[in-house]
Structure formats: structure tokens, C-alpha cells
Design a protein around this motif. Structure first.
Motif, PDB file in Angstrom:
ATOM      1  N   LEU A  13     -12.432   3.793   1.702  1.00 39.89           N
ATOM      2  CA  LEU A  13     -11.351   3.121   2.412  1.00 39.89           C
ATOM      3  C   LEU A  13     -10.937   1.840   1.706  1.00 39.89           C
ATOM      4  O   LEU A  13     -11.733   0.902   1.593  1.00 39.89           O
ATOM      5  CB  LEU A  13     -11.783   2.804   3.847  1.00 39.89           C
ATOM      6  N   PHE A  14      -9.679   1.821   1.259  1.00 36.66           N
ATOM      7  CA  PHE A  14      -9.111   0.661   0.569  1.00 36.66           C
ATOM      8  C   PHE A  14      -7.748   0.343   1.149  1.00 36.66           C
ATOM      9  O   PHE A  14      -7.052   1.221   1.650  1.00 36.66           O
ATOM     10  CB  PHE A  14      -8.975   0.933  -0.934  1.00 36.66           C
ATOM     11  N   SER A  15      -7.366  -0.915   1.065  1.00 33.87           N
ATOM     12  CA  SER A  15      -6.040  -1.353   1.478  1.00 33.87           C
ATOM     13  C   SER A  15      -5.581  -2.460   0.547  1.00 33.87           C
ATOM     14  O   SER A  15      -6.310  -3.427   0.312  1.00 33.87           O
ATOM     15  CB  SER A  15      -6.068  -1.860   2.926  1.00 33.87           C
ATOM     16  N   ASN A  16      -4.380  -2.294  -0.015  1.00 32.98           N
ATOM     17  CA  ASN A  16      -3.829  -3.279  -0.952  1.00 32.98           C
ATOM     18  C   ASN A  16      -4.791  -3.611  -2.076  1.00 32.98           C
ATOM     19  O   ASN A  16      -4.953  -4.763  -2.469  1.00 32.98           O
ATOM     20  CB  ASN A  16      -3.425  -4.548  -0.205  1.00 32.98           C
ATOM     21  N   GLY A  17      -5.448  -2.577  -2.581  1.00 33.04           N
ATOM     22  CA  GLY A  17      -6.306  -2.750  -3.739  1.00 33.04           C
ATOM     23  C   GLY A  17      -7.675  -3.322  -3.449  1.00 33.04           C
ATOM     24  O   GLY A  17      -8.453  -3.573  -4.370  1.00 33.04           O
ATOM     25  N   GLU A  18      -8.006  -3.523  -2.176  1.00 27.12           N
ATOM     26  CA  GLU A  18      -9.290  -4.105  -1.806  1.00 27.12           C
ATOM     27  C   GLU A  18     -10.015  -3.176  -0.840  1.00 27.12           C
ATOM     28  O   GLU A  18      -9.401  -2.411  -0.096  1.00 27.12           O
ATOM     29  CB  GLU A  18      -9.086  -5.473  -1.130  1.00 27.12           C
ATOM     30  N   VAL A  19     -11.355  -3.270  -0.866  1.00 23.49           N
ATOM     31  CA  VAL A  19     -12.138  -2.548   0.132  1.00 23.49           C
ATOM     32  C   VAL A  19     -11.691  -2.988   1.522  1.00 23.49           C
ATOM     33  O   VAL A  19     -11.456  -4.176   1.763  1.00 23.49           O
ATOM     34  CB  VAL A  19     -13.643  -2.837  -0.062  1.00 23.49           C
ATOM     35  N   LEU A  20     -11.555  -2.028   2.429  1.00 25.75           N
ATOM     36  CA  LEU A  20     -11.141  -2.355   3.782  1.00 25.75           C
ATOM     37  C   LEU A  20     -12.059  -3.424   4.375  1.00 25.75           C
ATOM     38  O   LEU A  20     -13.283  -3.327   4.276  1.00 25.75           O
ATOM     39  CB  LEU A  20     -11.182  -1.089   4.637  1.00 25.75           C
ATOM     40  N   ALA A  21     -11.461  -4.427   4.991  1.00 28.38           N
ATOM     41  CA  ALA A  21     -12.220  -5.585   5.461  1.00 28.38           C
ATOM     42  C   ALA A  21     -13.326  -5.191   6.437  1.00 28.38           C
ATOM     43  O   ALA A  21     -14.410  -5.792   6.440  1.00 28.38           O
ATOM     44  CB  ALA A  21     -11.280  -6.602   6.110  1.00 28.38           C
ATOM     45  N   GLU A  65     -18.303  -5.747   7.501  1.00 25.70           N
ATOM     46  CA  GLU A  65     -18.826  -6.185   8.786  1.00 25.70           C
ATOM     47  C   GLU A  65     -19.979  -5.273   9.200  1.00 25.70           C
ATOM     48  O   GLU A  65     -19.863  -4.051   9.167  1.00 25.70           O
ATOM     49  CB  GLU A  65     -17.721  -6.148   9.850  1.00 25.70           C
ATOM     50  N   VAL A  66     -21.085  -5.861   9.603  1.00 26.12           N
ATOM     51  CA  VAL A  66     -22.283  -5.098   9.955  1.00 26.12           C
ATOM     52  C   VAL A  66     -22.016  -4.173  11.137  1.00 26.12           C
ATOM     53  O   VAL A  66     -22.529  -3.042  11.191  1.00 26.12           O
ATOM     54  CB  VAL A  66     -23.445  -6.060  10.261  1.00 26.12           C
ATOM     55  N   THR A  67     -21.200  -4.610  12.093  1.00 22.72           N
ATOM     56  CA  THR A  67     -20.933  -3.779  13.278  1.00 22.72           C
ATOM     57  C   THR A  67     -20.261  -2.458  12.908  1.00 22.72           C
ATOM     58  O   THR A  67     -20.480  -1.442  13.579  1.00 22.72           O
ATOM     59  CB  THR A  67     -20.042  -4.539  14.276  1.00 22.72           C
ATOM     60  N   THR A  68     -19.455  -2.462  11.856  1.00 17.04           N
ATOM     61  CA  THR A  68     -18.816  -1.219  11.410  1.00 17.04           C
ATOM     62  C   THR A  68     -19.870  -0.181  11.044  1.00 17.04           C
ATOM     63  O   THR A  68     -19.767   0.997  11.416  1.00 17.04           O
ATOM     64  CB  THR A  68     -17.902  -1.487  10.209  1.00 17.04           C
ATOM     65  N   GLN A  80     -23.964  -9.317  -4.674  1.00 19.43           N
ATOM     66  CA  GLN A  80     -22.642  -9.922  -4.821  1.00 19.43           C
ATOM     67  C   GLN A  80     -21.533  -8.967  -4.391  1.00 19.43           C
ATOM     68  O   GLN A  80     -20.371  -9.361  -4.352  1.00 19.43           O
ATOM     69  CB  GLN A  80     -22.435 -10.374  -6.270  1.00 19.43           C
ATOM     70  N   ASN A  81     -21.883  -7.737  -4.072  1.00 19.97           N
ATOM     71  CA  ASN A  81     -20.915  -6.810  -3.505  1.00 19.97           C
ATOM     72  C   ASN A  81     -21.009  -6.907  -1.987  1.00 19.97           C
ATOM     73  O   ASN A  81     -22.032  -6.558  -1.390  1.00 19.97           O
ATOM     74  CB  ASN A  81     -21.194  -5.374  -3.969  1.00 19.97           C
ATOM     75  N   SER A  82     -19.947  -7.387  -1.347  1.00 17.87           N
ATOM     76  CA  SER A  82     -19.987  -7.695   0.082  1.00 17.87           C
ATOM     77  C   SER A  82     -20.245  -6.466   0.942  1.00 17.87           C
ATOM     78  O   SER A  82     -20.879  -6.559   1.998  1.00 17.87           O
ATOM     79  CB  SER A  82     -18.676  -8.364   0.512  1.00 17.87           C
ATOM     80  N   THR A  83     -19.762  -5.310   0.506  1.00 18.70           N
ATOM     81  CA  THR A  83     -19.954  -4.100   1.294  1.00 18.70           C
ATOM     82  C   THR A  83     -21.420  -3.671   1.293  1.00 18.70           C
ATOM     83  O   THR A  83     -21.985  -3.338   2.342  1.00 18.70           O
ATOM     84  CB  THR A  83     -19.067  -2.969   0.763  1.00 18.70           C
TER      85      THR A  83
END
Length: 334
Positions: free
Chosen positions: A221-229, A233-236, A268-271
Motif C-alpha cells: 500500500l502506497f500513496s503519492n510515492g510513500e508507504v501508506l501512513a 501505526e501499531v494499531t493497524t 530506520q524503516n518506520s513500517t
């Protein structure tokens, strides 16, 4: 050799397996001359692909960070714009060349799907998704971010008995994928009984109740070239964990990192960081080579027996699955 450079993936042309039945170009589409410079498609005409646009044509990219590349000899390539349309969710553009068909989305014009006409392997993260079935229970597999169905095509080719369920928020995109990416072919049963079922809607909507339904979930899942926000998030991830049956796993395209160092920590990878909190001591990771896009991938559950896993998948996956590492106790150095 012509390459299609995307910020997340470098798509190569080899491993030809013979022409695919959907590989027919549209003669009614406009044709443009482009040059391929170090894998980037560049329209050499001084007018835009979008007739209503005042900017120069886009350079297709794929979901990750950009890397500086040395100049290489230009290589001519022609492509056709099969469709260019704006939906409520995306700017949709589909390009066709002699070798491949490509789906570009949103203002970043990132490559979200690709199908090669004479090969099945993409030499990118989509191939990695096809390694998931041998290490999960028997049962349906969800694909969040179906796009044009690149992963679904490959998975049903390798594992024709699979029951895939693709989730995509954009009905117009699905309609175009059926028209130009042979998605409708996947919605018919294979000889082994496998099929793709398409769900149009927001997979993260509170109204969705699929608790315990899936043996595996693929997230792209990406939006505007970035991983979906939401993926940071841990809840996701807690919610998606509820989608799994016992023993089920989630495999995720985590994009890249903006860190300039060659020795990059997975933290360093937020996901992946959010995943490691949501699935403590239950996350494995790998980073693909630069020639394959340098994407980070993550896998939930205990780390599989890599040698056993490698014997259950075809080449080139048998080598690539050995590269998974557990986040637990790992320094995460590249």
C-alpha cells in the motif's frame, strides 16, 4: 538493455518464458518516442502526456527512495498511452511497450503494477510475495493494494490452487486493470481450482469484519510515492493480525529509507519499526539489492526454516528466501 526505473524497484527484462496471452497493444492509442537513460523512461517530445497538463511528461518511478545513477548511453524505446484518467483516488496512466505493460498512479507517477509480455518474473519485490504460500496454512490469501494484479498473476501461475482475495479502493482502477492487465482472467477458476476474488473498498474501514479468515495477508500500500501512513501505526498491525487464522502470516512491502548510509539499520524503516512493536519477537526482514529496488520487506511470525523453505519454491525464489533475518537479536546492518 532497457530498464524501467522506479524509486522502489529496478525492473529488468530477462528470464523469458514465452509470450503471455494478454500481450496485445492498442492500435488506437497515441504513440510517443522516449529514451531510456539508466533505466528511466523519458519522453523526448516537448509536450506532456496529459494534454491538459502544462508540465513535461512524468518519469515513471517505483515506491522507494531515489538513488543517483551514473549517466549511461541512451536507448530508444517507444510506448503507447493506453489510458489516462483521473478517479476519485488516483491519476491513472497505463503505458504499453513491446516488452511490458505498466500502471502508473497518483501525482508521483510511481509504478504500481507491471506485466511483462514474454516472462513471468519481475525481478522485484512482487516476486517475493509469491514465496509466501509454502509457509502458511491452507486457506485464502488477501492482497491489500491489488493494483493491476502483478502479484496475483505470478502467484496463480506458480500456485494455481490458491484462493486469492484482492483488495483495492478504486473501482475505476479495477475496471482498467480488467481491460489492460487481464485481471478478469484471474477471476476465473484455474484447472486446479484457484481464483482471484476482487473486493472494492477500504480494507481498513471499521465495517470490514474478516476476523480469522486469511492464511496470509500481503500488504503493498502506497500513496503519492510513500508507504501508506497507516502502516506506520501499531494499531493497524494489531487489526490486521486479527485477519489471520492460527499460523497465518503477513508479508509487507515496507518501501525504502531516506538514510544515506550504506549500513542501514532496519529500525530506520518506520513500517518495520511499527511491525516489531505490534508483533514483538515475531518479525523477520530483508532488504533487496539495489539492482532489484532496495526495498525493505517484512514477514510476521517465527522465522521459517530457511533451508526447508528454499526447497519449496522455484528459482529464483529458492535463493532469495535464504536472505530473511530475524529482527530479534539482529543488529539489522545491511
Amino acid at each position: 538493455m532497457a530498464l524501467l526505473r522506479n524509486t522502489a524497484v529496478l525492473l529488468n527484462h530477462h528470464n523469458y518464458d514465452g509470450p503471455l496471452p494478454w500481450a496485445v497493444s492498442s492500435s488506437s492509442s497515441s504513440c510517443f518516442r522516449v529514451v531510456c537513460v539508466n533505466g528511466s523512461w523519458r519522453n523526448t517530445f516537448p509536450f506532456p502526456i496529459f494534454k491538459s497538463s502544462t508540465k513535461r511528461p512524468p518519469i515513471p518511478n517505483v515506491n522507494s527512495q531515489k538513488h543517483q545513477q551514473p549517466q549511461q548511453e541512451e536507448e530508444d524505446e517507444e510506448y503507447q498511452v493506453l489510458t489516462s484518467i483521473k478517479s476519485n483516488y488516483n491519476d491513472i496512466m497505463i503505458l504499453d511497450t513491446a516488452k511490458s505493460r505498466v500502471l502508473l498512479l497518483d501525482s508521483s507517477y510511481n509504478v504500481h503494477s507491471i506485466l511483462y509480455k514474454h516472462q513471468k518474473w519481475t525481478n522485484s519485490y512482487w516476486d517475493e510475495f509469491a514465496s509466501l504460500p509454502p509457509i502458511i496454512p491452507k486457506g485464502p490469501i488477501a492482497i491489500l493494494g491489488l493494483g493491476g494484479g502483478t502479484a496475483a498473476h505470478l502467484m496463480l501461475d506458480l500456485w494455481p490452487e490458491l484462493q486469492l482475495e484482492g483488495w483495492e479502493i478504486d473501482q475505476i482502477l479495477i475496471d482498467k486493470a480488467r481491460e489492460h492487465f487481464a485481471l478478469s482472467d484471474l477471476e476465473k477458476h484455474t484447472n486446479a481450482g484457484g481464483i482471484l476474488t476482487v473486493h472494492v473498498g477500504d480494507a481498513f474501514s471499521p465495517s470490514i469484519n474478516v476476523s480469522g479468515r486469511y492464511a496470509g495477508v500481503i500488504v503493498d500500500l502506497f500513496s503519492n510515492g510513500e508507504v501508506l501512513a497507516q502502516l506506520q501505526e501499531v494499531t493497524t498491525w494489531s487489526n490486521l493480525n486479527n485477519w489471520l487464522m492460527p499460523g497465518g502470516r503477513i508479508m509487507v512491502n515496507c518501501g525504502g529509507t531516506s538514510a544515506p548510509s550504506e549500513n542501514v539499520l532496519w529500525m530506520q524503516n518506520s513500517t518495520i519499526k511499527a511491525l516489531s512493536i505490534g508483533f514483538p519477537e515475531q518479525i523477520s526482514w530483508k532488504k533487496m539489492g539495489k539492482e532489484n529496488g532496495a526495498n525493505y520487506l517484512a514477514l510476521t511470525g517465527p522465522i521459517p526454516d530457511l533451508e526447508s523453505w528454499s526447497t519449496m519454491v522455484p528459482e529464483p525464489l529458492s535463493n532469495s528466501v535464504r536472505q530473511w533475518k530475524s529482527c530479534e537479536g539482529e543488529l539489522g546492518l545491511n
